[in-house]
Design a protein around this motif. Sequence first.
Motif, PDB file in Angstrom:
ATOM      1  N   PHE A 197      63.220  11.481  21.914  1.00 20.88           N
ATOM      2  CA  PHE A 197      62.523  10.775  22.980  1.00 20.88           C
ATOM      3  C   PHE A 197      61.305   9.987  22.502  1.00 20.88           C
ATOM      4  O   PHE A 197      60.831   9.100  23.209  1.00 20.88           O
ATOM      5  CB  PHE A 197      62.115  11.750  24.082  1.00 20.88           C
ATOM      6  CG  PHE A 197      63.281  12.297  24.846  1.00 20.88           C
ATOM      7  CD1 PHE A 197      63.957  11.514  25.766  1.00 20.88           C
ATOM      8  CD2 PHE A 197      63.736  13.593  24.630  1.00 20.88           C
ATOM      9  CE1 PHE A 197      65.045  12.004  26.471  1.00 20.88           C
ATOM     10  CE2 PHE A 197      64.818  14.096  25.325  1.00 20.88           C
ATOM     11  CZ  PHE A 197      65.478  13.302  26.248  1.00 20.88           C
ATOM     12  N   TYR A 198      60.787  10.318  21.320  1.00 18.87           N
ATOM     13  CA  TYR A 198      59.659   9.552  20.789  1.00 18.87           C
ATOM     14  C   TYR A 198      60.095   8.614  19.675  1.00 18.87           C
ATOM     15  O   TYR A 198      59.296   8.199  18.852  1.00 18.87           O
ATOM     16  CB  TYR A 198      58.546  10.492  20.325  1.00 18.87           C
ATOM     17  CG  TYR A 198      57.741  11.019  21.492  1.00 18.87           C
ATOM     18  CD1 TYR A 198      56.681  10.290  22.009  1.00 18.87           C
ATOM     19  CD2 TYR A 198      58.077  12.218  22.104  1.00 18.87           C
ATOM     20  CE1 TYR A 198      55.959  10.748  23.099  1.00 18.87           C
ATOM     21  CE2 TYR A 198      57.365  12.685  23.192  1.00 18.87           C
ATOM     22  CZ  TYR A 198      56.306  11.945  23.685  1.00 18.87           C
ATOM     23  OH  TYR A 198      55.601  12.400  24.776  1.00 18.87           O
ATOM     24  N   ASN A 199      61.355   8.264  19.684  1.00 18.40           N
ATOM     25  CA  ASN A 199      61.892   7.257  18.788  1.00 18.40           C
ATOM     26  C   ASN A 199      61.589   5.881  19.381  1.00 18.40           C
ATOM     27  O   ASN A 199      61.874   5.626  20.553  1.00 18.40           O
ATOM     28  CB  ASN A 199      63.404   7.473  18.641  1.00 18.40           C
ATOM     29  CG  ASN A 199      64.070   6.418  17.814  1.00 18.40           C
ATOM     30  OD1 ASN A 199      64.269   5.298  18.273  1.00 18.40           O
ATOM     31  ND2 ASN A 199      64.431   6.771  16.598  1.00 18.40           N
ATOM     32  N   GLU A 200      61.002   4.984  18.581  1.00 18.99           N
ATOM     33  CA  GLU A 200      60.556   3.697  19.119  1.00 18.99           C
ATOM     34  C   GLU A 200      61.706   2.892  19.716  1.00 18.99           C
ATOM     35  O   GLU A 200      61.552   2.271  20.779  1.00 18.99           O
ATOM     36  CB  GLU A 200      59.866   2.875  18.027  1.00 18.99           C
ATOM     37  CG  GLU A 200      59.285   1.568  18.544  1.00 18.99           C
ATOM     38  CD  GLU A 200      58.423   0.847  17.525  1.00 18.99           C
ATOM     39  OE1 GLU A 200      58.363  -0.397  17.582  1.00 18.99           O
ATOM     40  OE2 GLU A 200      57.811   1.537  16.677  1.00 18.99           O
ATOM     41  N   ASP A 201      62.862   2.904  19.064  1.00 19.94           N
ATOM     42  CA  ASP A 201      64.013   2.162  19.600  1.00 19.94           C
ATOM     43  C   ASP A 201      64.426   2.717  20.957  1.00 19.94           C
ATOM     44  O   ASP A 201      64.744   1.955  21.884  1.00 19.94           O
ATOM     45  CB  ASP A 201      65.192   2.231  18.624  1.00 19.94           C
ATOM     46  CG  ASP A 201      64.941   1.417  17.359  1.00 19.94           C
ATOM     47  OD1 ASP A 201      64.094   0.504  17.413  1.00 19.94           O
ATOM     48  OD2 ASP A 201      65.586   1.700  16.338  1.00 19.94           O
TER      49      ASP A 201
ATOM     50  N   ILE B  98      62.116   1.041  28.298  1.00 18.51           N
ATOM     51  CA  ILE B  98      61.253   0.008  28.880  1.00 18.51           C
ATOM     52  C   ILE B  98      62.110  -1.110  29.467  1.00 18.51           C
ATOM     53  O   ILE B  98      61.806  -1.647  30.541  1.00 18.51           O
ATOM     54  CB  ILE B  98      60.275  -0.541  27.818  1.00 18.51           C
ATOM     55  CG1 ILE B  98      59.256   0.547  27.443  1.00 18.51           C
ATOM     56  CG2 ILE B  98      59.550  -1.786  28.336  1.00 18.51           C
ATOM     57  CD1 ILE B  98      58.330   0.166  26.306  1.00 18.51           C
ATOM     58  N   LYS B  99      63.189  -1.442  28.776  1.00 19.33           N
ATOM     59  CA  LYS B  99      64.092  -2.473  29.297  1.00 19.33           C
ATOM     60  C   LYS B  99      64.710  -2.024  30.618  1.00 19.33           C
ATOM     61  O   LYS B  99      64.891  -2.827  31.543  1.00 19.33           O
ATOM     62  CB  LYS B  99      65.193  -2.776  28.275  1.00 19.33           C
ATOM     63  CG  LYS B  99      64.699  -3.475  27.019  1.00 19.33           C
ATOM     64  CD  LYS B  99      64.062  -4.817  27.344  1.00 19.33           C
ATOM     65  CE  LYS B  99      63.545  -5.502  26.089  1.00 19.33           C
ATOM     66  NZ  LYS B  99      62.809  -6.760  26.422  1.00 19.33           N
ATOM     67  N   LYS B 100      65.024  -0.730  30.711  1.00 19.08           N
ATOM     68  CA  LYS B 100      65.550  -0.212  31.975  1.00 19.08           C
ATOM     69  C   LYS B 100      64.478  -0.282  33.058  1.00 19.08           C
ATOM     70  O   LYS B 100      64.770  -0.551  34.225  1.00 19.08           O
ATOM     71  CB  LYS B 100      66.020   1.233  31.798  1.00 19.08           C
ATOM     72  CG  LYS B 100      67.249   1.381  30.924  1.00 19.08           C
ATOM     73  CD  LYS B 100      67.661   2.842  30.813  1.00 19.08           C
ATOM     74  CE  LYS B 100      68.885   2.996  29.914  1.00 19.08           C
ATOM     75  NZ  LYS B 100      69.273   4.424  29.779  1.00 19.08           N
TER      76      LYS B 100
ATOM     77  N   ALA C 252      52.715   1.962  23.155  1.00 23.48           N
ATOM     78  CA  ALA C 252      51.587   2.664  22.529  1.00 23.48           C
ATOM     79  C   ALA C 252      51.106   3.824  23.399  1.00 23.48           C
ATOM     80  O   ALA C 252      50.810   4.918  22.887  1.00 23.48           O
ATOM     81  CB  ALA C 252      50.447   1.681  22.269  1.00 23.48           C
ATOM     82  N   MET C 253      51.037   3.596  24.719  1.00 24.74           N
ATOM     83  CA  MET C 253      50.577   4.650  25.625  1.00 24.74           C
ATOM     84  C   MET C 253      51.553   5.828  25.649  1.00 24.74           C
ATOM     85  O   MET C 253      51.140   6.991  25.704  1.00 24.74           O
ATOM     86  CB  MET C 253      50.408   4.079  27.031  1.00 24.74           C
ATOM     87  CG  MET C 253      49.257   3.094  27.169  1.00 24.74           C
ATOM     88  SD  MET C 253      47.642   3.873  26.912  1.00 24.74           S
ATOM     89  CE  MET C 253      47.528   4.879  28.387  1.00 24.74           C
ATOM     90  N   ILE C 254      52.846   5.521  25.599  1.00 24.07           N
ATOM     91  CA  ILE C 254      53.845   6.598  25.579  1.00 24.07           C
ATOM     92  C   ILE C 254      53.724   7.407  24.294  1.00 24.07           C
ATOM     93  O   ILE C 254      53.744   8.644  24.313  1.00 24.07           O
ATOM     94  CB  ILE C 254      55.262   6.015  25.732  1.00 24.07           C
ATOM     95  CG1 ILE C 254      55.444   5.430  27.135  1.00 24.07           C
ATOM     96  CG2 ILE C 254      56.324   7.087  25.467  1.00 24.07           C
ATOM     97  CD1 ILE C 254      56.732   4.661  27.330  1.00 24.07           C
ATOM     98  N   LEU C 255      53.581   6.719  23.167  1.00 28.10           N
ATOM     99  CA  LEU C 255      53.472   7.412  21.880  1.00 28.10           C
ATOM    100  C   LEU C 255      52.213   8.271  21.800  1.00 28.10           C
ATOM    101  O   LEU C 255      52.195   9.292  21.105  1.00 28.10           O
ATOM    102  CB  LEU C 255      53.491   6.398  20.732  1.00 28.10           C
ATOM    103  CG  LEU C 255      54.831   5.676  20.512  1.00 28.10           C
ATOM    104  CD1 LEU C 255      54.699   4.608  19.439  1.00 28.10           C
ATOM    105  CD2 LEU C 255      55.929   6.673  20.136  1.00 28.10           C
TER     106      LEU C 255
END
Length: 369
Positions: free
Chosen positions: A199-203, A209-211, A314-317
């Motif tokens: 879940f913390y994979n950038e891809d 985010i696209k969803k 960035a905020m999610i990470l």
Amino acid sequence: MIPIKPKEAMWSDEQWQAIYESGKNILVNAGAGSGKTAVLTERIIRILKEGISFDRLIVLTFTKAAASEMKERLRIKLTREIKQGNLHLQAALDFLDQAAVQTFDSFALELVRRYHYLLGIDRSLRIGDGVIFAIKRKQIIDEVFTEFYEAENENFQNLVSLFSIKNDHTLQNYINNILKKIALLPDVDAYLHDYNDHFYNEDFIRKQIKKFESLFALERERIRERLFRLKNRVDDEALLLHVLECEEALSPILAARHYSDYREVEGLKLPTIPRAVDDEKQKALVSYQKQEIKKSLDKIRDYLEYRDEDEMLAMILETKPYTESIIALFKRINAKIRVFKRENNLYEFEDVAKMAIRLVSDNQELREN
């Protein structure tokens, strides 16, 4: 091969297929009262008539009442078939009371007790009352929180500061509720182990985010549809010109495709309806549709918490350390709950279901037998 359905058959084409389809797994998805039990009963009779022994079948239901009803239907159907000359079904009728027509829970418990030695547990395991586990879970959560406080873990302390006001009860309740939900997963340990990597994979995050952008797109298309309706229903010249002015004002939103494009909504204002309009009915129509368009614009504004996709990423990470602390709590709490269950030989139904699945998955002989 599925036989041709007689014209006088009581079954629909789909029911007939469900009864006679063979050589593959099938899924029947139908609502209440659609005849699922009747179809399953007929399918079992068809299999028995083909010479398959009843002790080779497992018929599972969700409730004891459904299992009893299934056995009774089979008893009636088998008796009728025997009277019609299918005497070889007498063995199936005689075996019916011992047949594996039961609930998922009872079948899993029976399997676990029979092969307990493969799981390294006592055969006399018991199913505990939910209240006992609820009380014990809260007690263990409190114990683990104390352990983490004493360890002075910085990430944990930041987590408590973020979610707590006067005390940590809110956070403990949150942990408890999530624990109950993930307990239903087939493999909780694997889920927790892989959580951050997945879940913390950038891809992965960028795909989510696209969803998220699809929410914007939904409101954008609602706006477009309302403008289309107005342009086709308004014939007052002044009002039609006003609608076109609104469309021009909304053009940045209608052309938006990415998160950052929708920032244009922040300063967007729709022009005022001209006063010199005599057709009150059309004026009311335009006013109503504009109000609905404004609702869509407000929803888009509500979603625009971040400047762009990179800021959202960035905020999610930045939440990852909190998640790591929560996962560490989960692992420690689950470990202590397992010790309690094993020491007391006391389990929940979901534990038994998972043990049964593990037995069948890990032992080829069981699957074949």
